[in-house]
Design a protein around this motif. Structure first.
Motif, mmCIF file in Angstrom:
data_model
loop_
_atom_site.group_PDB
_atom_site.id
_atom_site.type_symbol
_atom_site.label_atom_id
_atom_site.label_comp_id
_atom_site.label_asym_id
_atom_site.label_seq_id
_atom_site.Cartn_x
_atom_site.Cartn_y
_atom_site.Cartn_z
ATOM 1 N N ASP A 52 4.405 7.858 9.681
ATOM 2 C CA ASP A 52 5.507 6.894 9.679
ATOM 3 C C ASP A 52 5.095 5.533 10.257
ATOM 4 O OD1 ASP A 52 5.285 7.584 12.328
ATOM 5 O OD2 ASP A 52 7.374 8.157 12.588
ATOM 6 N N VAL A 53 3.787 5.265 10.278
ATOM 7 C CA VAL A 53 3.283 3.985 10.785
ATOM 8 C C VAL A 53 3.748 2.849 9.871
ATOM 9 C CG1 VAL A 53 1.193 2.627 11.214
ATOM 10 C CG2 VAL A 53 1.275 5.021 11.882
ATOM 11 N N GLN A 54 4.229 1.784 10.481
ATOM 12 C CA GLN A 54 4.673 0.631 9.709
ATOM 13 C C GLN A 54 3.470 -0.058 9.072
ATOM 14 O OE1 GLN A 54 6.486 -2.500 11.998
ATOM 15 N NE2 GLN A 54 7.019 -3.679 10.184
ATOM 16 N N ARG A 55 3.561 -0.363 7.794
ATOM 17 C CA ARG A 55 2.501 -1.109 7.118
ATOM 18 C C ARG A 55 2.613 -2.578 7.503
ATOM 19 N NH1 ARG A 55 2.020 1.373 1.017
ATOM 20 N NH2 ARG A 55 2.096 3.548 1.653
ATOM 21 N N VAL A 56 1.465 -3.186 7.751
ATOM 22 C CA VAL A 56 1.423 -4.588 8.174
ATOM 23 C C VAL A 56 0.312 -5.308 7.411
ATOM 24 C CG1 VAL A 56 2.324 -4.127 10.500
ATOM 25 C CG2 VAL A 56 -0.158 -4.067 10.089
ATOM 26 N N PRO A 57 0.358 -6.644 7.359
ATOM 27 C CA PRO A 57 -0.761 -7.378 6.759
ATOM 28 C C PRO A 57 -2.042 -7.172 7.573
ATOM 29 C CG PRO A 57 1.165 -8.791 6.977
ATOM 30 C CD PRO A 57 1.457 -7.528 7.734
ATOM 31 N N TYR A 58 -3.160 -7.296 6.899
ATOM 32 C CA TYR A 58 -4.480 -7.176 7.506
ATOM 33 C C TYR A 58 -4.717 -8.316 8.498
ATOM 34 C CZ TYR A 58 -9.620 -6.654 7.505
ATOM 35 O OH TYR A 58 -10.946 -6.479 7.852
ATOM 36 N N ARG A 59 -5.380 -8.012 9.613
ATOM 37 C CA ARG A 59 -5.737 -8.981 10.651
ATOM 38 C C ARG A 59 -4.488 -9.616 11.276
ATOM 39 N NH1 ARG A 59 -10.568 -11.194 11.107
ATOM 40 N NH2 ARG A 59 -12.301 -10.342 9.936
ATOM 41 N N LEU A 60 -3.476 -8.805 11.564
ATOM 42 C CA LEU A 60 -2.185 -9.321 12.003
ATOM 43 C C LEU A 60 -2.267 -10.132 13.298
ATOM 44 C CD1 LEU A 60 0.824 -9.609 11.482
ATOM 45 C CD2 LEU A 60 1.165 -7.354 12.526
ATOM 46 N N THR A 61 -3.065 -9.702 14.264
ATOM 47 C CA THR A 61 -3.178 -10.469 15.510
ATOM 48 C C THR A 61 -3.718 -11.870 15.228
ATOM 49 O OG1 THR A 61 -3.455 -8.484 16.849
ATOM 50 C CG2 THR A 61 -4.257 -10.542 17.799
ATOM 51 N N GLY A 62 -4.778 -11.962 14.451
ATOM 52 C CA GLY A 62 -5.335 -13.272 14.084
ATOM 53 C C GLY A 62 -4.379 -14.080 13.239
ATOM 54 N N LEU A 63 -3.644 -13.400 12.386
ATOM 55 C CA LEU A 63 -2.651 -14.061 11.541
ATOM 56 C C LEU A 63 -1.579 -14.723 12.402
ATOM 57 C CD1 LEU A 63 -1.428 -14.479 8.660
ATOM 58 C CD2 LEU A 63 -0.322 -12.270 8.965
#
Length: 181
Positions: A52-63
């Protein structure tokens, strides 16, 4: 190749693994077959599947950092492409699982942000870029689709022989128009 996705605060939440057959021999018009597997990081271990992990964009912290700095975000179809752009000095991202995996909740990460979408040079790539553009425009982002010059058929930023200066020039020209109100 393994690509880790983080929660926006630097903690890895899942990873995708890309597999390609090293012995594959190209046949005219055929794309290299590839497959992906995903694991989530839970209770200090890797577990197969997303759960049930939420999908997020790649490199979210840097984004998020790049957005806070007011930088343009480059949006591409895959992690390898995003990594190439980051190595060139750009803020770049993608979504997990390729061009058929867009979810509307991804758009919220780009609210009010300048986003340069770099499509692959094929019909699926242009369709994906158009869908991303529409979703981002719907959350008051400032998206623009930039087709890179001189790409081979089905080519992408990996195949592009331009450098960071040329991409900056192309991006500036693409965004050299009034911001939407």
């Amino acid at each position: 190749e393994t690509y880790e996705y983080d929660d926006g605060e630097g903690q890895t939440i899942y990873r995708t693994k890309r597999y390609e057959d090293a012995a594959w021999k190209p046949i005219a018009g055929e794309k290299r077959p590839k497959s992906f597997k995903v694991d989530r990081y839970e209770s200090d271990q890797w577990i197969a599947g997303l759960g049930d992990v939420q999908r997020v964009p790649y490199r979210l912290t840097g984004l998020r950092k790049a957005i806070a700095e007011g930088r343009t975000i480059y949006f591409v179809e895959g992690e390898r492409k995003a990594d190439k752009l980051v190595q060139m000095g750009f803020a770049a991202t993608c979504i997990p699982f390729g061009s058929k995996s867009w979810r509307d909740e991804y758009a919220e990460h780009f609210r009010g942000v300048r986003v340069c979408v770099l499509p692959d040079n094929d019909e699926p790539g242009r369709e994906f870029a158009a869908g991303v553009f529409k979703a981002l425009a719907g959350v008051n982002a400032w998206p623009f689709i930039l087709e890179l010059p001189n790409l081979p058929p089905a080519g992408d930023v990996i195949d592009w022989d331009g450098g960071s200066g040329e991409l900056e020039t192309l991006t500036k020209a693409a965004f050299d128009q009034p911001e939407p109100s």
